[in-house]
Design a protein around this motif. Structure first.
Motif, mmCIF file in Angstrom:
data_model
loop_
_atom_site.group_PDB
_atom_site.id
_atom_site.type_symbol
_atom_site.label_atom_id
_atom_site.label_comp_id
_atom_site.label_asym_id
_atom_site.label_seq_id
_atom_site.Cartn_x
_atom_site.Cartn_y
_atom_site.Cartn_z
ATOM 1 N N SER A 47 0.858 -1.281 0.102
ATOM 2 C CA SER A 47 0.076 -0.053 0.139
ATOM 3 C C SER A 47 0.931 1.310 -0.065
ATOM 4 C CB SER A 47 -0.943 0.100 1.430
ATOM 5 O OG SER A 47 -0.161 0.151 2.473
ATOM 6 N N SER A 48 0.253 2.381 -0.415
ATOM 7 C CA SER A 48 1.128 3.594 -0.470
ATOM 8 C C SER A 48 1.608 3.953 1.069
ATOM 9 C CB SER A 48 0.288 4.823 -1.006
ATOM 10 O OG SER A 48 -0.790 4.830 0.117
ATOM 11 N N THR A 49 0.775 3.464 2.074
ATOM 12 C CA THR A 49 1.446 3.843 3.442
ATOM 13 C C THR A 49 2.490 2.859 3.646
ATOM 14 O OG1 THR A 49 -0.894 4.380 3.944
ATOM 15 C CG2 THR A 49 0.369 4.067 5.902
ATOM 16 N N ASP A 50 2.085 1.928 3.553
ATOM 17 C CA ASP A 50 3.467 0.768 3.828
ATOM 18 C C ASP A 50 4.665 1.407 2.898
ATOM 19 O OD1 ASP A 50 4.430 -2.082 4.444
ATOM 20 O OD2 ASP A 50 4.737 -1.909 1.967
ATOM 21 N N ALA A 51 4.607 1.801 1.526
ATOM 22 C CA ALA A 51 5.711 2.013 0.770
ATOM 23 C C ALA A 51 6.413 3.281 1.482
ATOM 24 C CB ALA A 51 5.203 2.405 -0.764
ATOM 25 N N PHE A 52 5.737 4.154 1.850
ATOM 26 C CA PHE A 52 6.492 5.428 2.642
ATOM 27 C C PHE A 52 7.055 4.986 3.812
ATOM 28 C CE2 PHE A 52 7.429 9.794 4.135
ATOM 29 C CZ PHE A 52 8.182 10.325 3.064
ATOM 30 N N ALA A 53 6.328 4.265 4.485
ATOM 31 C CA ALA A 53 6.790 3.788 5.840
ATOM 32 C C ALA A 53 8.306 3.035 5.630
ATOM 33 C CB ALA A 53 5.823 2.741 6.567
ATOM 34 N N ARG A 54 8.353 2.223 4.741
ATOM 35 C CA ARG A 54 9.808 1.503 4.427
ATOM 36 C C ARG A 54 10.862 2.548 3.915
ATOM 37 N NH1 ARG A 54 8.632 -3.929 4.819
ATOM 38 N NH2 ARG A 54 6.677 -4.561 4.752
ATOM 39 N N ILE A 55 10.463 3.594 3.162
ATOM 40 C CA ILE A 55 11.260 4.347 2.870
ATOM 41 C C ILE A 55 12.029 5.146 4.244
ATOM 42 C CG2 ILE A 55 11.479 6.751 1.928
ATOM 43 C CD1 ILE A 55 9.792 5.841 -0.325
ATOM 44 N N LEU A 56 10.945 5.615 4.966
ATOM 45 C CA LEU A 56 11.370 5.904 6.376
ATOM 46 C C LEU A 56 12.134 5.192 7.211
ATOM 47 C CD1 LEU A 56 8.463 7.913 7.785
ATOM 48 C CD2 LEU A 56 10.190 8.769 6.508
ATOM 49 N N ILE A 57 11.766 3.775 7.229
ATOM 50 C CA ILE A 57 12.449 2.983 8.223
ATOM 51 C C ILE A 57 14.001 2.438 7.673
ATOM 52 C CG2 ILE A 57 12.436 0.607 8.976
ATOM 53 C CD1 ILE A 57 10.539 2.777 10.570
ATOM 54 N N ALA A 58 14.113 2.566 6.286
ATOM 55 C CA ALA A 58 15.448 2.322 5.786
ATOM 56 C C ALA A 58 16.295 3.211 6.093
ATOM 57 C CB ALA A 58 15.096 2.101 4.217
ATOM 58 N N ASP A 59 15.836 4.574 6.017
ATOM 59 C CA ASP A 59 16.736 5.690 6.446
ATOM 60 C C ASP A 59 17.082 5.468 7.968
ATOM 61 O OD1 ASP A 59 17.919 8.276 5.486
ATOM 62 O OD2 ASP A 59 16.984 8.926 7.441
ATOM 63 N N LEU A 60 16.182 5.205 8.883
ATOM 64 C CA LEU A 60 16.226 5.002 10.138
ATOM 65 C C LEU A 60 17.450 4.058 10.427
ATOM 66 C CD1 LEU A 60 13.091 5.452 11.944
ATOM 67 C CD2 LEU A 60 14.721 7.107 11.922
ATOM 68 N N THR A 62 19.819 3.364 8.840
ATOM 69 C CA THR A 62 21.116 3.630 8.308
ATOM 70 C C THR A 62 22.058 4.060 9.536
ATOM 71 O OG1 THR A 62 20.499 5.851 7.606
ATOM 72 C CG2 THR A 62 20.514 4.112 5.839
ATOM 73 N N ARG A 63 21.122 4.532 10.362
ATOM 74 C CA ARG A 63 21.726 5.015 11.641
ATOM 75 C C ARG A 63 21.745 4.132 12.875
ATOM 76 N NH1 ARG A 63 18.741 9.546 9.688
ATOM 77 N NH2 ARG A 63 17.247 9.484 11.106
ATOM 78 N N TYR A 64 20.825 3.230 12.785
ATOM 79 C CA TYR A 64 20.454 2.198 13.702
ATOM 80 C C TYR A 64 20.311 0.915 13.070
ATOM 81 C CZ TYR A 64 19.747 6.691 16.298
ATOM 82 O OH TYR A 64 20.078 7.851 16.840
ATOM 83 N N PRO A 65 21.193 0.383 12.504
ATOM 84 C CA PRO A 65 21.030 -0.833 11.790
ATOM 85 C C PRO A 65 20.321 -1.991 12.297
ATOM 86 C CG PRO A 65 23.541 -0.072 11.669
ATOM 87 C CD PRO A 65 23.019 0.449 12.752
#
Length: 330
Positions: A47-60, A62-65
Motif C-alpha cells: 500500500s502507499s502507506t506501507d511504501a513510504f513507511a519502508r522509505i522512512l525505516i530504511a533511512d532510520l 542507516t543510523r541504527y542498523p
C-alpha cells in the motif's frame, strides 16, 4: 582526623554514591533504541502507506542498523493494527506508522473501535500530506470539473462513483462531493480491491477520488483525466489542476496525513528521540524527492507538543464531513 575533615568525607560520600549507582544503572541499560523496535503499519504490504513507511525505516536503519522493522496488520479500517499498538507496552518497542484513518475517520464510521483515538496514543511525528484527486475516464467525454458537476446534476440516476469500500475516505469524499454540488441520487459503488480504478477507466463508473500514485499509470496512458485535487491547495507536480473547493466555493478538504505514534504512556525522552530522528530523515533531499515522486507532499516539521492538537482538530474535521456526507456507521 579533625571534625571539618570528617564532615567533608561524609559529604563527598553522599554525592558520589548516588552518582555511582546512576552510572552503574546506565551501564546496565543500553540507550534506546537498543533492541528491535516494531513499527506496525495498519495497512497491507504494498500500500502507499506501507511504501513510504519502508522509505522512512530504511533511512532510520542507516543510523541504527536493523533496529526498526515493519509489521503489516491491515483490516477493519486500520483498527486492527491500531488496537495492537494501543494495547502494547509503552516502552518504545511498538510504534504505529499510519494515515489519519484509524484516528480521524474510522472512529466515526464504525459503531465502536477498540481504542480511544485521542487518549490511546502518544504522538511522535507527522511526516507527509497525502493529497487526493478526482478522476473520470476519457471515455466519459468530460474534460473539466464544471462539466462533471453539470452532468451529475442532470443525470444523477445514470451516474455512479466508485470507492474502496463503505466508510473509506474515498467513499466519504465522493458522498460529500455529491452533497456539496446538490446531485443526490448518484449511486455509490464500493470495491474492496484495485479493480475500482480499472472499472473507472473503462467507463463503468462516472468518477472516483484517489491518491496520485495508484492512478498515475492510467493518467499517463490517457485512460483517466484528472479533474481536481481535493485539498486546500494545488499540488506542485500538477499546478494546473485546481482544487474542488475553489470551483464549488464550499468547504471541502479531503487531504490525509501520515504520522508516527506510540502507545500512550511511552516515556517522553523516547518520544523526543523519535521525533528528532524523523525530523532528520524528513529533512533529507532524497527522502523529500521520494515523497514527491509517490504523490506525497512533505509536511513542515511538527514540534511534538503541536501534534496532539493537530490530530484532535483533524478528528473533528472528519467527524463533521462524515455527518454532512450522510455516511452511515458500519
Amino acid at each position: 582526623m579533625n571534625h571539618q575533615r570528617r564532615t567533608a568525607i561524609k559529604l563527598a560520600a553522599t554525592v558520589c554514591v548516588p552518582n555511582l549507582l546512576m552510572s552503574t544503572a546506565s551501564a546496565r541499560m543500553p540507550a534506546y533504541p537498543g533492541g528491535v523496535v516494531t513499527v506496525v503499519v495498519p495497512f497491507g504490504a504494498g500500500s502507499s502507506t506501507d511504501a513510504f513507511a519502508r522509505i522512512l525505516i530504511a533511512d532510520l536503519n542507516t543510523r541504527y542498523p536493523g533496529k526498526f522493522i515493519i509489521e503489516n496488520r491491515p483490516g477493519a479500517g486500520a483498527t486492527i493494527g491500531a488496537r495492537t499498538v494501543a494495547n502494547a507496552a509503552p516502552d518504545g518497542r511498538t510504534l504505529m506508522y499510519t494515515t489519519a484513518t484509524p484516528l480521524s475517520i474510522s472512529p466515526h464510521v464504525y459503531q465502536s473501535v477498540p481504542y480511544d483515538p485521542i487518549k490511546s496514543f502518544a504522538p511522535v511525528a507527522v511526516t507527509i500530506n497525502l493529497p487526493t484527486f478526482l478522476y473520470t475516464s476519457k471515455a466519459s467525454g468530460i474534460q473539466t470539473l464544471e462539466e462533471l458537476i453539470e452532468y451529475l446534476r442532470r443525470n444523477p440516476q445514470d451516474s455512479s462513483y466508485s470507492s474502496y469500500g463503505k466508510g473509506s475516505s474515498s467513499h466519504i469524499a465522493g458522498a460529500l462531493f455529491i452533497k456539496r454540488i446538490g446531485a443526490d441520487g448518484v449511486l455509490h459503488v464500493p470495491y474492496n480491491d484495485v479493480r475500482a480504478l480499472a472499472d473507472l477507466s473503462a467507463g463503468r463508473n462516472t468518477f472516483q477520488t484517489d491518491a496520485w500514485s495508484p492512478a498515475l499509470p492510467l493518467v499517463t496512458s490517457g485512460k483517466l483525466i484528472v479533474l481536481a485535487t481535493l485539498g486546500r491547495e494545488r499540488m506542485p507536480w500538477v499546478p494546473e489542476v485546481r482544487t474542488v473547493a475553489s470551483v464549488i466555493n464550499k468547504d471541502y478538504d479531503m487531504s490525509i496525513w501520515h504520522g508516527l505514534f506510540a502507545p500512550s504512556g511511552t516515556p517522553p525522552d523516547i518520544l523526543d528521540f523519535l521525533n528528532e530522528e524523523i525530523r532528520i530523515t524528513m529533512a533529507k533531499d532524497n527522502i523529500r524527492k521520494a515523497a514527491l515522486e509517490q504523490g506525497f507532499k512533505p509536511q513542515n516539521h511538527f514540534a511534538r507538543k503541536d501534534i496532539a492538537p493537530f490530530v484532535a482538530a483533524d478528528n473533528a474535521r472528519w467527524k463533521q464531513y462524515i455527518e454532512l456526507a450522510g455516511v452511515e456507521k458500519q
